[in-house]
Design an enzyme around this catalytic site. Sequence first.
Site, PDB file in Angstrom:
ATOM      1  CB  VAL A  83     -23.169   1.454  -4.281  1.00 43.66           C
ATOM      2  CG1 VAL A  83     -24.327   2.383  -3.946  1.00 43.66           C
ATOM      3  CG2 VAL A  83     -23.663   0.018  -4.408  1.00 43.66           C
ATOM      4  CG  PHE A  84     -21.170   5.343  -2.541  1.00 43.70           C
ATOM      5  CD1 PHE A  84     -22.389   5.997  -2.474  1.00 43.70           C
ATOM      6  CD2 PHE A  84     -20.898   4.348  -1.603  1.00 43.70           C
ATOM      7  CE1 PHE A  84     -23.317   5.678  -1.507  1.00 43.70           C
ATOM      8  CE2 PHE A  84     -21.819   4.022  -0.625  1.00 43.70           C
ATOM      9  CZ  PHE A  84     -23.036   4.684  -0.574  1.00 43.70           C
ATOM     10  CD  GLU A  94     -18.860   1.103 -12.235  1.00 42.48           C
ATOM     11  OE1 GLU A  94     -19.932   0.526 -12.543  1.00 42.48           O
ATOM     12  OE2 GLU A  94     -17.747   0.558 -12.310  1.00 42.48           O
ATOM     13  CE1 TYR A 154      -3.303  -2.683  -0.231  1.00 42.72           C
ATOM     14  CE2 TYR A 154      -3.913  -2.296   2.053  1.00 42.72           C
ATOM     15  CZ  TYR A 154      -4.092  -2.967   0.851  1.00 42.72           C
ATOM     16  OH  TYR A 154      -5.090  -3.919   0.739  1.00 42.72           O
ATOM     17  N   PRO A 201     -16.254  -3.446   0.134  1.00 45.38           N
ATOM     18  CG  PRO A 201     -16.455  -2.835   2.380  1.00 45.38           C
ATOM     19  CD  PRO A 201     -15.459  -2.963   1.274  1.00 45.38           C
ATOM     20  CG  LEU A 202     -18.981   0.835   0.825  1.00 40.38           C
ATOM     21  CD1 LEU A 202     -18.618   2.306   0.998  1.00 40.38           C
ATOM     22  CD2 LEU A 202     -20.213   0.485   1.656  1.00 40.38           C
ATOM     23  N   GLY A 203     -18.809  -2.031  -3.028  1.00 48.36           N
ATOM     24  CA  GLY A 203     -18.899  -2.308  -4.460  1.00 48.36           C
ATOM     25  C   GLY A 203     -18.756  -1.022  -5.267  1.00 48.36           C
TER      26      GLY A 203
HETATM   27  N1  LIG Z   1      -7.114  -8.165  -0.319  1.00 46.49           N
HETATM   28  C1  LIG Z   1      -7.160  -7.427  -1.412  1.00 46.49           C
HETATM   29  O1  LIG Z   1      -6.799  -7.858  -2.521  1.00 46.49           O
HETATM   30  C2  LIG Z   1      -7.685  -6.026  -1.312  1.00 46.49           C
HETATM   31  C3  LIG Z   1      -7.951  -5.289  -2.484  1.00 46.49           C
HETATM   32  C4  LIG Z   1      -8.447  -3.989  -2.324  1.00 46.49           C
HETATM   33  C5  LIG Z   1      -8.659  -3.471  -1.055  1.00 46.49           C
HETATM   34  N2  LIG Z   1      -8.373  -4.210   0.059  1.00 46.49           N
HETATM   35  C6  LIG Z   1      -8.630  -3.703   1.434  1.00 46.49           C
HETATM   36  O2  LIG Z   1      -9.990  -3.366   1.524  1.00 46.49           O
HETATM   37  C7  LIG Z   1     -10.139  -2.022   1.972  1.00 46.49           C
HETATM   38  C8  LIG Z   1     -11.389  -1.425   1.436  1.00 46.49           C
HETATM   39  O3  LIG Z   1     -11.376  -1.413   0.014  1.00 46.49           O
HETATM   40  P1  LIG Z   1     -12.078  -0.218  -0.767  1.00 46.49           P
HETATM   41  O4  LIG Z   1     -11.398   1.038  -0.431  1.00 46.49           O
HETATM   42  O5  LIG Z   1     -12.194  -0.608  -2.188  1.00 46.49           O
HETATM   43  O6  LIG Z   1     -13.504  -0.275  -0.053  1.00 46.49           O
HETATM   44  P2  LIG Z   1     -14.853   0.537   0.018  1.00 46.49           P
HETATM   45  O7  LIG Z   1     -15.102   0.785   1.463  1.00 46.49           O
HETATM   46  O8  LIG Z   1     -15.868  -0.265  -0.740  1.00 46.49           O
HETATM   47  O9  LIG Z   1     -14.617   1.896  -0.752  1.00 46.49           O
HETATM   48  C9  LIG Z   1     -13.980   2.987  -0.133  1.00 46.49           C
HETATM   49  C10 LIG Z   1     -14.108   4.194  -1.029  1.00 46.49           C
HETATM   50  O10 LIG Z   1     -15.494   4.548  -1.128  1.00 46.49           O
HETATM   51  C11 LIG Z   1     -15.651   5.888  -0.728  1.00 46.49           C
HETATM   52  N3  LIG Z   1     -16.934   6.014  -0.013  1.00 46.49           N
HETATM   53  C12 LIG Z   1     -17.325   5.385   1.085  1.00 46.49           C
HETATM   54  N4  LIG Z   1     -18.593   5.731   1.435  1.00 46.49           N
HETATM   55  C13 LIG Z   1     -18.982   6.620   0.509  1.00 46.49           C
HETATM   56  C14 LIG Z   1     -20.177   7.342   0.303  1.00 46.49           C
HETATM   57  N5  LIG Z   1     -21.221   7.227   1.130  1.00 46.49           N
HETATM   58  N6  LIG Z   1     -20.248   8.159  -0.761  1.00 46.49           N
HETATM   59  C15 LIG Z   1     -19.204   8.289  -1.598  1.00 46.49           C
HETATM   60  N7  LIG Z   1     -18.037   7.634  -1.459  1.00 46.49           N
HETATM   61  C16 LIG Z   1     -17.928   6.789  -0.413  1.00 46.49           C
HETATM   62  C17 LIG Z   1     -14.487   6.202   0.182  1.00 46.49           C
HETATM   63  O11 LIG Z   1     -14.202   7.597   0.170  1.00 46.49           O
HETATM   64  P3  LIG Z   1     -14.020   8.392   1.575  1.00 46.49           P
HETATM   65  O12 LIG Z   1     -12.654   8.046   2.084  1.00 46.49           O
HETATM   66  O13 LIG Z   1     -14.135   9.814   1.143  1.00 46.49           O
HETATM   67  O14 LIG Z   1     -15.116   7.967   2.487  1.00 46.49           O
HETATM   68  C18 LIG Z   1     -13.380   5.386  -0.461  1.00 46.49           C
HETATM   69  O15 LIG Z   1     -12.784   6.088  -1.542  1.00 46.49           O
HETATM   70  C19 LIG Z   1      -8.829  -1.339   1.545  1.00 46.49           C
HETATM   71  O16 LIG Z   1      -8.524  -0.202   2.326  1.00 46.49           O
HETATM   72  C20 LIG Z   1      -7.837  -2.443   1.790  1.00 46.49           C
HETATM   73  O17 LIG Z   1      -7.495  -2.488   3.162  1.00 46.49           O
HETATM   74  C21 LIG Z   1      -7.902  -5.488  -0.050  1.00 46.49           C
END
Ligand SMILES: NC(=O)c1ccc[n+]([C@@H]2O[C@H](COP(=O)([O-])OP(=O)(O)OC[C@H]3O[C@@H](n4cnc5c(N)ncnc54)[C@H](OP(=O)(O)O)[C@@H]3O)[C@@H](O)[C@H]2O)c1
Length: 289
Positions: free
Chosen positions: A207-208, A210, A48, A203-205
């Site tokens: 949704v926010f 696209e 990261y 986990p939010l796919g």
């Molecule tokens: N094992 C693997 O291969 C792998 C791959 C990818 C990720 N990960 C882990 O999983 C974690 C989460 O992944 P992710 O970041 O893709 O997850 P996510 O929680 O689905 O998405 C987070 C993004 O969505 C935005 N967001 C959240 N709520 C929102 C809302 N109500 N409206 C608009 N935007 C919103 C956040 O912005 P804000 O910060 O502005 O809220 C952030 O940019 C990563 O940090 C990492 O630790 C693991």
Amino acid sequence: MLPNFSPVIAGTMLWGEWGRKLDTYSISDLIHHCLLHGITTFDHADIYGGYTTEADFGAAFIQSGIKRADIQLITKCGIKLITPNRDNRVAHYDYTKDHIIKSCERSLANLKTEYLDLFLLHRPSPLMDAAEIVEAITLLKDQGKILSFGLSNFTPSQSDLIRQHTPVSYNQIEFSLTHHMPMTDGSLDYMKLHGIRPMAWAPLGVVFKESTPQTGRIKKVLQSFNKKYGSDDDTLLLNWIMRHPSKIIPVAGTADKNRISRLKLADTFVMDQEDWFELWEASMGQKVP
Ligand SMILES: NC(=O)c1ccc[n+]([C@@H]2O[C@H](COP(=O)([O-])OP(=O)(O)OC[C@H]3O[C@@H](n4cnc5c(N)ncnc54)[C@H](OP(=O)(O)O)[C@@H]3O)[C@@H](O)[C@H]2O)c1
């Protein structure tokens, strides 16, 4: 005994260079904020921020004055990226015994900790040798450097290769209302059957991320549920995941304080079965057969 993770895990992927570029004070403040709101587990990976975020977090953790026993740390190894601070010619995976051990030791030094609560293999490699991997993991466990071991993005058959040699406690996979195939392709059934606890990244796919007919349908249903559950869109999306009987732990990627303060609410209600199916239907754009 498995570590006691918080019901929602904070993902740090976007806290540093790959996202908000938070400074030491702001990361320390965010760690405190997470703890204040019931989020005690932090998900990392060596890669990261182009191999920088673990160290940013470690410096902030020391500054925070928080006791190590009050948080749980997860990190991952195995991906070798092309970045200025690494000598890799081609992006690839490395699960040699030597690399796994060195990567773990480097993560410990970066995170300023003597042990990891959970160490994950980040992505399966076609060249991985399960017996060699398990030699490294056994040594790290015996040395007290890792308390538990798991996988990430592994299919059932890839998981079996590892499980032949050692128990696997977790598999962190992509899962959400818009990426729900693991629920129907046997992945989650396999994990439940073999005592592997799933974690969901993204986990939010989408949704926010696209604006499509699918996300439009989902948002409409979410809004109609907000009042009923005293909730909001993000919390409902996490709750939808947590309703699955395999007991998925979401890894939430937000670095927004308001959103972080609401994460734990996802664990405070059980979504009505018909509401759960209505959301799935909105995602698929069709009724369940
Ligand atoms: N094992 C693997 O291969 C792998 C791959 C990818 C990720 N990960 C882990 O999983 C974690 C989460 O992944 P992710 O970041 O893709 O997850 P996510 O929680 O689905 O998405 C987070 C993004 O969505 C935005 N967001 C959240 N709520 C929102 C809302 N109500 N409206 C608009 N935007 C919103 C956040 O912005 P804000 O910060 O502005 O809220 C952030 O940019 C990563 O940090 C990492 O630790 C693991």
